[in-house]
Design a protein around this motif. Sequence first.
Motif, mmCIF file in Angstrom:
data_model
loop_
_atom_site.group_PDB
_atom_site.id
_atom_site.type_symbol
_atom_site.label_atom_id
_atom_site.label_comp_id
_atom_site.label_asym_id
_atom_site.label_seq_id
_atom_site.Cartn_x
_atom_site.Cartn_y
_atom_site.Cartn_z
ATOM 1 N N THR A 327 0.979 -0.986 0.017
ATOM 2 C CA THR A 327 0.061 0.002 0.000
ATOM 3 C C THR A 327 0.793 1.175 0.006
ATOM 4 O OG1 THR A 327 -1.734 -1.269 1.351
ATOM 5 C CG2 THR A 327 -1.858 1.118 1.279
ATOM 6 N N ILE A 328 1.978 1.321 0.822
ATOM 7 C CA ILE A 328 2.705 2.346 0.887
ATOM 8 C C ILE A 328 3.594 2.554 -0.550
ATOM 9 C CG2 ILE A 328 5.132 3.275 1.842
ATOM 10 C CD1 ILE A 328 4.153 1.688 4.253
ATOM 11 N N LEU A 329 3.890 1.325 -1.067
ATOM 12 C CA LEU A 329 4.693 1.525 -2.429
ATOM 13 C C LEU A 329 3.586 2.171 -3.574
ATOM 14 C CD1 LEU A 329 6.626 -1.769 -2.604
ATOM 15 C CD2 LEU A 329 7.422 0.369 -2.373
ATOM 16 N N LEU A 330 2.344 1.693 -3.172
ATOM 17 C CA LEU A 330 1.550 2.331 -4.398
ATOM 18 C C LEU A 330 1.285 3.727 -3.920
ATOM 19 C CD1 LEU A 330 -1.154 -0.474 -4.884
ATOM 20 C CD2 LEU A 330 0.681 0.138 -6.459
ATOM 21 N N THR A 331 1.288 4.266 -2.755
ATOM 22 C CA THR A 331 1.120 5.718 -2.501
ATOM 23 C C THR A 331 2.222 6.384 -2.884
ATOM 24 O OG1 THR A 331 -0.211 4.887 -0.624
ATOM 25 C CG2 THR A 331 0.670 7.140 -0.450
ATOM 26 N N ILE A 332 3.326 5.854 -2.728
ATOM 27 C CA ILE A 332 4.416 6.561 -3.301
ATOM 28 C C ILE A 332 4.552 6.822 -4.741
ATOM 29 C CG2 ILE A 332 7.265 6.234 -3.628
ATOM 30 C CD1 ILE A 332 7.310 4.820 -0.765
ATOM 31 N N ALA A 333 4.022 5.598 -5.207
ATOM 32 C CA ALA A 333 3.824 5.643 -6.931
ATOM 33 C C ALA A 333 2.882 6.921 -7.233
ATOM 34 C CB ALA A 333 3.425 4.282 -7.406
ATOM 35 N N PHE A 334 1.780 7.013 -6.399
ATOM 36 C CA PHE A 334 0.892 8.104 -6.660
ATOM 37 C C PHE A 334 1.628 9.598 -6.640
ATOM 38 C CE2 PHE A 334 -2.858 5.444 -5.108
ATOM 39 C CZ PHE A 334 -3.431 5.074 -6.409
ATOM 40 N N ALA A 335 2.170 9.682 -5.473
ATOM 41 C CA ALA A 335 3.108 10.910 -5.099
ATOM 42 C C ALA A 335 4.062 11.084 -6.221
ATOM 43 C CB ALA A 335 3.628 10.745 -3.622
ATOM 44 N N GLY A 336 4.646 9.952 -6.800
ATOM 45 C CA GLY A 336 5.937 10.148 -7.975
ATOM 46 C C GLY A 336 5.186 10.572 -9.219
ATOM 47 N N ASN A 337 3.879 10.249 -9.263
ATOM 48 C CA ASN A 337 3.149 10.516 -10.670
ATOM 49 C C ASN A 337 2.666 12.229 -10.539
ATOM 50 O OD1 ASN A 337 1.870 10.191 -13.197
ATOM 51 N ND2 ASN A 337 -0.061 10.097 -11.807
ATOM 52 N N ILE A 338 2.296 12.631 -9.236
ATOM 53 C CA ILE A 338 1.945 13.940 -9.306
ATOM 54 C C ILE A 338 3.025 14.821 -9.480
ATOM 55 C CG2 ILE A 338 1.139 15.629 -7.537
ATOM 56 C CD1 ILE A 338 -0.239 13.257 -6.150
ATOM 57 N N ILE A 339 4.249 14.451 -8.900
ATOM 58 C CA ILE A 339 5.360 15.381 -8.972
ATOM 59 C C ILE A 339 6.081 15.158 -10.506
ATOM 60 C CG2 ILE A 339 7.947 15.439 -8.207
ATOM 61 C CD1 ILE A 339 6.946 14.301 -5.659
ATOM 62 N N SER A 340 6.117 14.132 -11.233
ATOM 63 C CA SER A 340 6.681 14.082 -12.332
ATOM 64 C C SER A 340 5.792 14.562 -13.465
ATOM 65 C CB SER A 340 6.937 12.612 -12.830
ATOM 66 O OG SER A 340 5.630 11.658 -12.507
ATOM 67 N N SER A 341 4.410 14.425 -13.381
ATOM 68 C CA SER A 341 3.405 15.003 -14.172
ATOM 69 C C SER A 341 3.754 16.646 -14.097
ATOM 70 C CB SER A 341 2.056 14.649 -13.751
ATOM 71 O OG SER A 341 1.884 13.230 -14.087
ATOM 72 N N SER A 342 3.535 16.902 -12.837
ATOM 73 C CA SER A 342 3.930 18.653 -12.620
ATOM 74 C C SER A 342 5.105 18.960 -13.251
ATOM 75 C CB SER A 342 3.772 18.840 -11.135
ATOM 76 O OG SER A 342 2.529 18.294 -10.642
ATOM 77 N N ILE A 343 6.368 18.431 -13.161
ATOM 78 C CA ILE A 343 7.356 18.772 -13.727
ATOM 79 C C ILE A 343 7.392 18.480 -15.358
ATOM 80 C CG2 ILE A 343 9.995 18.058 -14.049
ATOM 81 C CD1 ILE A 343 10.000 17.165 -10.991
ATOM 82 N N ASN A 344 6.884 17.717 -15.744
ATOM 83 C CA ASN A 344 6.746 17.623 -17.114
ATOM 84 C C ASN A 344 5.807 18.680 -17.907
ATOM 85 O OD1 ASN A 344 8.440 15.258 -17.228
ATOM 86 N ND2 ASN A 344 6.694 14.115 -16.875
ATOM 87 N N ASN A 345 4.760 18.890 -17.230
ATOM 88 C CA ASN A 345 3.957 19.951 -17.457
ATOM 89 C C ASN A 345 4.744 21.450 -17.650
ATOM 90 O OD1 ASN A 345 1.519 18.317 -17.950
ATOM 91 N ND2 ASN A 345 0.897 18.694 -15.927
#
Length: 445
Positions: A327-345
């Motif tokens: 569950t923690i790993l998937l939560t980290i994946a969510f956080a990573g997607n938020i950060i990476s998507s923001s940076i890419n945008n």
Amino acid sequence: FIIYNIKFKSAEALWGQLDFMQQFPRVYLQGIYRFASNANYSYTSLRLPSFIVFSLAILFAYRLSSRIFHKNIIRQCFWVLCLISFKSSLEYFVQIKQYSMEIALSVVAIWQLIEMTQLLKEGKKSTFVYILLCISLFAAPLFSYTYSIAIVPAIAVVLYSLYYHQHDRAVTALPVICSIAGIALVYAIDVRHVMQDSGMQDYWKDHLFTHQTGLSTTLNNVFLLFANLGSGDLFIIIFGILGIAAFIYSNIICFKALKNGTTDSILLYSTLLIWGVLALYFAGKLPLGAHRFNAFAVPSLGILILTLFQAIAAANKKAVVPVNIFTILLTIAFAGNIISSSINNITGDDNNRKLLIYRNTRKAIELSKSNQHIPIYTTSDIAYPTQEKVTGEWILKTHPAYHLKDSIHVYATKNIEDAHLQLASEPNFNRAIFFNADTSYVFEK
């Protein structure tokens, strides 16, 4: 598309058919129109409503998560970040489209369910909360097309629960009546017109079920309902499998519990909501697999997955630690997607191109103003990345720097040669501005 409508249509006209094949909850649209028009359609006024709505949704979801998951911080973070990480959330966080509101109200629907079921069990509620509940149940459908889909399963759960609780049913009946009245009102003034929009249905035909829809397309759309929680090929597969498994498990649990009326109301609600989504898809009424149209199901999908995790941990004590880690790993994946998507945008080539065009558009408008408001001839390059599909003159008019009072004439053109030909037939101006998204300059007859 939406900015053009609110900028160039009257308040009365916004109740009717919108340009560019758009649909938008009309009461919400009226609110945005009033706010943006009073601020002269500034950049901030166009961005702020969606930003405020989704920011409040995040805070509200976190507060609500403590009630749903009994202050289990791991599950709380998973659920909230699941909402933020969803593609529609990230894409429309500060855009004028209605999807931030639809995600927000899907969370509100769960709060309304909790309050109504507690009202049934306890038979009392503070006057303020009770009034707020009734008002929100009536008003919410006016601000979101998908909220009505989200609240119907909640009403079904409440009506089912009425058979097992003996408190004053009239007190519970009023919120239900308010909800039904709100849904009926919005259907009469708004939704029924949307359902008749053949252009919109044709645009989303690949995600709508018809008798001609192939089995592979159908299965893919159903899979995407669950898989769209993830981002990237790996997590799309992971969440697709997890979501389907969680949905199957929830059906088994709810079916067993329904016999004695002891089922978890939130789990039952989430299960019924997914069944409702599937039913609407197979009825040809709701696109499936298109993330923006299924965003309202994200809170329920997150609840189903966390319920499955909880069941696995409860069945075997040895599984508690692995489940928590996963569950923690998937939560980290969510956080990573938020950060990476923001940076890419912010840093991606696509965004840099759009930002360059945005700034150059302002320069072209200012150049016109400094030259006695002479006309602007613009190519479709301003419509990047859809320059092959639409012209650019109306896009320039949606820019915050373009003020209606300036009355600058804007025309579509193919190139500078075509612009010269167009200006030659213009009796009121001897000069004009040519703008091709990268450069703008004055030319003469």
